[in-house]
Design a protein around this motif. Structure first.
Motif, PDB file in Angstrom:
ATOM      1  N   ALA A 125      50.734  54.754  39.792  1.00  0.00           N
ATOM      2  CA  ALA A 125      50.784  53.805  38.344  1.00  0.00           C
ATOM      3  C   ALA A 125      50.730  52.372  39.098  1.00  0.00           C
ATOM      4  CB  ALA A 125      52.001  53.864  37.680  1.00  0.00           C
ATOM      5  N   VAL A 126      50.818  52.241  40.458  1.00  0.00           N
ATOM      6  CA  VAL A 126      51.017  50.572  40.807  1.00  0.00           C
ATOM      7  C   VAL A 126      49.552  50.061  40.627  1.00  0.00           C
ATOM      8  CG1 VAL A 126      51.256  49.536  42.873  1.00  0.00           C
ATOM      9  CG2 VAL A 126      52.856  51.221  42.432  1.00  0.00           C
ATOM     10  N   GLY A 127      48.493  50.901  41.148  1.00  0.00           N
ATOM     11  CA  GLY A 127      47.173  50.132  41.052  1.00  0.00           C
ATOM     12  C   GLY A 127      46.779  49.798  39.703  1.00  0.00           C
ATOM     13  N   PRO A 128      47.010  50.560  38.450  1.00  0.00           N
ATOM     14  CA  PRO A 128      46.547  49.768  37.146  1.00  0.00           C
ATOM     15  C   PRO A 128      47.507  48.894  36.711  1.00  0.00           C
ATOM     16  CG  PRO A 128      46.555  52.240  37.247  1.00  0.00           C
ATOM     17  CD  PRO A 128      47.166  51.929  38.658  1.00  0.00           C
ATOM     18  N   ARG A 129      48.564  48.703  37.200  1.00  0.00           N
ATOM     19  CA  ARG A 129      49.667  47.825  36.680  1.00  0.00           C
ATOM     20  C   ARG A 129      49.066  46.286  37.437  1.00  0.00           C
ATOM     21  NH1 ARG A 129      53.906  48.637  33.544  1.00  0.00           N
ATOM     22  NH2 ARG A 129      53.869  46.296  33.453  1.00  0.00           N
ATOM     23  N   LEU A 130      48.684  46.269  38.747  1.00  0.00           N
ATOM     24  CA  LEU A 130      48.163  45.359  39.463  1.00  0.00           C
ATOM     25  C   LEU A 130      46.886  44.933  38.679  1.00  0.00           C
ATOM     26  CD1 LEU A 130      48.764  46.456  43.069  1.00  0.00           C
ATOM     27  CD2 LEU A 130      49.926  44.546  42.168  1.00  0.00           C
ATOM     28  N   ARG A 131      45.940  45.690  38.563  1.00  0.00           N
ATOM     29  CA  ARG A 131      44.839  45.241  38.026  1.00  0.00           C
ATOM     30  C   ARG A 131      44.902  44.761  36.594  1.00  0.00           C
ATOM     31  NH1 ARG A 131      40.481  48.810  39.647  1.00  0.00           N
ATOM     32  NH2 ARG A 131      40.219  47.346  41.049  1.00  0.00           N
ATOM     33  N   GLN A 132      45.901  45.345  35.622  1.00  0.00           N
ATOM     34  CA  GLN A 132      46.252  44.565  34.323  1.00  0.00           C
ATOM     35  C   GLN A 132      46.800  43.139  34.617  1.00  0.00           C
ATOM     36  OE1 GLN A 132      49.335  46.625  32.509  1.00  0.00           O
ATOM     37  NE2 GLN A 132      49.027  46.059  30.500  1.00  0.00           N
ATOM     38  N   ALA A 133      47.877  42.924  35.561  1.00  0.00           N
ATOM     39  CA  ALA A 133      48.358  41.786  36.085  1.00  0.00           C
ATOM     40  C   ALA A 133      47.377  40.652  35.972  1.00  0.00           C
ATOM     41  CB  ALA A 133      49.270  41.959  36.919  1.00  0.00           C
ATOM     42  N   TRP A 134      46.342  40.988  36.974  1.00  0.00           N
ATOM     43  CA  TRP A 134      45.269  39.888  37.285  1.00  0.00           C
ATOM     44  C   TRP A 134      44.610  39.666  36.066  1.00  0.00           C
ATOM     45  CZ3 TRP A 134      44.719  37.118  41.393  1.00  0.00           C
ATOM     46  CH2 TRP A 134      45.298  37.669  42.705  1.00  0.00           C
ATOM     47  N   ALA A 135      44.217  40.899  35.158  1.00  0.00           N
ATOM     48  CA  ALA A 135      43.346  40.466  34.070  1.00  0.00           C
ATOM     49  C   ALA A 135      44.230  39.672  32.860  1.00  0.00           C
ATOM     50  CB  ALA A 135      42.872  41.802  33.362  1.00  0.00           C
ATOM     51  N   SER A 136      45.479  39.571  32.866  1.00  0.00           N
ATOM     52  CA  SER A 136      46.319  39.056  32.043  1.00  0.00           C
ATOM     53  C   SER A 136      46.450  37.680  31.983  1.00  0.00           C
ATOM     54  CB  SER A 136      47.423  39.879  31.793  1.00  0.00           C
ATOM     55  OG  SER A 136      48.223  39.485  32.959  1.00  0.00           O
ATOM     56  N   ALA A 137      46.357  37.109  33.309  1.00  0.00           N
ATOM     57  CA  ALA A 137      46.544  35.744  33.587  1.00  0.00           C
ATOM     58  C   ALA A 137      45.736  34.986  32.891  1.00  0.00           C
ATOM     59  CB  ALA A 137      46.330  35.491  35.149  1.00  0.00           C
ATOM     60  N   ARG A 138      46.279  33.899  32.232  1.00  0.00           N
ATOM     61  CA  ARG A 138      45.621  32.918  31.503  1.00  0.00           C
ATOM     62  C   ARG A 138      45.580  31.418  32.040  1.00  0.00           C
ATOM     63  NH1 ARG A 138      43.859  36.519  30.431  1.00  0.00           N
ATOM     64  NH2 ARG A 138      43.732  37.575  28.052  1.00  0.00           N
ATOM     65  N   GLU A 139      46.708  31.025  32.738  1.00  0.00           N
ATOM     66  CA  GLU A 139      46.907  29.678  33.490  1.00  0.00           C
ATOM     67  C   GLU A 139      46.725  29.840  34.883  1.00  0.00           C
ATOM     68  OE1 GLU A 139      50.078  27.534  31.704  1.00  0.00           O
ATOM     69  OE2 GLU A 139      49.113  27.831  29.613  1.00  0.00           O
ATOM     70  N   GLN A 140      47.873  30.486  35.568  1.00  0.00           N
ATOM     71  CA  GLN A 140      48.037  30.452  37.022  1.00  0.00           C
ATOM     72  C   GLN A 140      48.574  31.666  37.615  1.00  0.00           C
ATOM     73  OE1 GLN A 140      50.696  27.696  38.961  1.00  0.00           O
ATOM     74  NE2 GLN A 140      51.878  27.679  37.046  1.00  0.00           N
ATOM     75  N   ILE A 141      48.208  31.906  38.632  1.00  0.00           N
ATOM     76  CA  ILE A 141      48.655  32.915  39.673  1.00  0.00           C
ATOM     77  C   ILE A 141      49.461  32.450  40.861  1.00  0.00           C
ATOM     78  CG2 ILE A 141      48.030  35.074  40.855  1.00  0.00           C
ATOM     79  CD1 ILE A 141      46.060  35.880  38.906  1.00  0.00           C
ATOM     80  N   ARG A 142      50.611  32.772  40.921  1.00  0.00           N
ATOM     81  CA  ARG A 142      51.254  32.323  42.437  1.00  0.00           C
ATOM     82  C   ARG A 142      51.563  33.644  43.008  1.00  0.00           C
ATOM     83  NH1 ARG A 142      55.238  28.142  39.201  1.00  0.00           N
ATOM     84  NH2 ARG A 142      54.920  29.909  37.384  1.00  0.00           N
ATOM     85  N   GLN A 143      51.348  33.614  44.268  1.00  0.00           N
ATOM     86  CA  GLN A 143      51.257  34.920  45.058  1.00  0.00           C
ATOM     87  C   GLN A 143      51.707  34.660  46.482  1.00  0.00           C
ATOM     88  OE1 GLN A 143      47.507  37.137  45.439  1.00  0.00           O
ATOM     89  NE2 GLN A 143      48.369  38.777  46.151  1.00  0.00           N
ATOM     90  N   PHE A 144      52.670  35.607  46.937  1.00  0.00           N
ATOM     91  CA  PHE A 144      52.906  35.692  48.368  1.00  0.00           C
ATOM     92  C   PHE A 144      52.098  37.173  49.063  1.00  0.00           C
ATOM     93  CE2 PHE A 144      57.392  34.101  47.963  1.00  0.00           C
ATOM     94  CZ  PHE A 144      57.120  32.659  48.462  1.00  0.00           C
ATOM     95  N   ASP A 145      51.101  36.867  49.922  1.00  0.00           N
ATOM     96  CA  ASP A 145      50.317  37.829  50.258  1.00  0.00           C
ATOM     97  C   ASP A 145      50.663  38.249  51.727  1.00  0.00           C
ATOM     98  OD1 ASP A 145      47.329  39.156  49.679  1.00  0.00           O
ATOM     99  OD2 ASP A 145      47.701  38.677  51.760  1.00  0.00           O
TER     100      ASP A 145
END
Length: 331
Positions: A125-145
């Protein structure tokens, strides 16, 4: 280096705005009376006294008793090294504080029951939730990679599509992200060239993805993620605010990273562009063998290149080389 870039560099070291206005004027006009320096910087009275005292306290300027004293800058190597260590210590304290707060939260709430504030996602379930998160962003994404990465095909394409939609993307990469074979060319550089704002730290405290100010995806820890593939979805609450604050403080302390797409600054010939790329990798914390591999040269050739750079910049160490490169506008 422009005054704006110098001011930004001083700000990253924790020096206040007023002091950052005084320092470039000091470099331009000194030796000169302090009052003349302040007038050129647009500061007088207590504001000038406080700003200049800050420069003296961090070892960047000579002391002055009053506005008539002639002042001058001091070689910055020792002061900058102390500032850099101080900022690193502040980030470490923040990591420990937020980490302890999160562990307390998890013990008191996650172990007791599952509510609307935190959702646990595991396995496939992790993969689909990550993809959903990227698609839902409207203003900004902040990430530790940082590795290890969940095996998700098309992850780079998802990030590029988000940038194309006009979503601001700020990512702090760990040294391990840069050193992972192929990751720099296949994932990091394409995003940076597409407009991602990237910075680098030797390590990041947790794998983190913050979507707007709406929610965050957090791995329990980088080590655990390698074994359990587990994410926490954190909704707006005190924990989300703490994660946002941790990101912003780490962002301020991280080294800007522009990849191979950086504009060539003045003072470098076209043939030296690879040397500039070498500086970016070294300043990002990459090990010698990684830098040599990315440049397609031997370690022996790498050391010769570094000797050329250090000689050109008048540096006796890599730390001094990075500082001098910043003053020349190369970093």
């Amino acid at each position: 280096m422009t005054n704006a870039r110098l001011g930004e560099a001083l700000g990253l070291l924790g020096i206040g705005h007023a002091a950052a206005r005084v320092y470039p004027v000091l470099l331009e006009l000194a030796p000169a009376p302090l009052g003349e320096i302040g007038a050129a910087a647009g500061l007088t009275g207590p504001e000038l006294t406080s700003a200049y005292a800050e420069l003296v306290a961090v070892g960047l300027a000579s002391a002055a008793a009053d506005d008539q004293d002639v002042v001058a800058p001091i070689p910055p190597a020792a002061g900058l090294e102390i500032l850099g260590r101080h900022r690193a210590a502040e980030v470490d304290v923040s990591r420990l504080t937020v980490g302890g707060a999160f562990e307390s939260f998890r013990r008191q709430r996650l172990a007791a029951y599952n509510d609307d504030l935190v959702e646990v996602v595991t396995g496939e379930a992790v993969g689909p939730r990550l993809r959903q998160a990227w698609a839902s962003a409207r203003e900004q994404i902040r990430q530790f990679d940082s590795p290890p990465y969940f095996p998700l095909s098309g992850a780079t394409e998802d990030a590029l599509a988000t940038l194309t939609r006009g979503v601001r993307q700020r990512v702090v990469y760990s040294q391990a992200s840069i050193e992972l074979p192929g990751n720099l060319e296949e994932a990091i550089e394409p995003c940076v060239e597409a407009g991602e704002q990237a910075r680098v730290l030797p390590s990041v405290p947790v794998k983190l993805l913050i979507i707007d100010d709406a929610y965050a995806l957090v791995s329990l820890s980088i080590k655990e993620a390698d074994v359990h593939n587990t994410l926490l979805i954190v909704q707006p609450c005190g924990l989300l605010s703490a994660l946002v604050a941790l990101f912003e403080q780490s962002w301020q302390s991280a080294l800007p990273f522009h990849g191979r797409a950086v504009p060539r600054p003045g003072g470098l010939l076209p043939a030296d562009r690879r040397l500039l790329w070498l500086l970016w990798l070294l300043a990002g914390g990459a090990r010698d063998e990684v830098v040599a591999r990315e440049l397609g040269i031997s370690r022996r050739t790498l050391f010769r290149r570094m000797e050329v750079l250090m000689a050109r910049l008048g540096a006796r160490s890599r730390f001094q080389m990075a500082l001098q490169a910043q003053r020349h506008g190369w970093l």
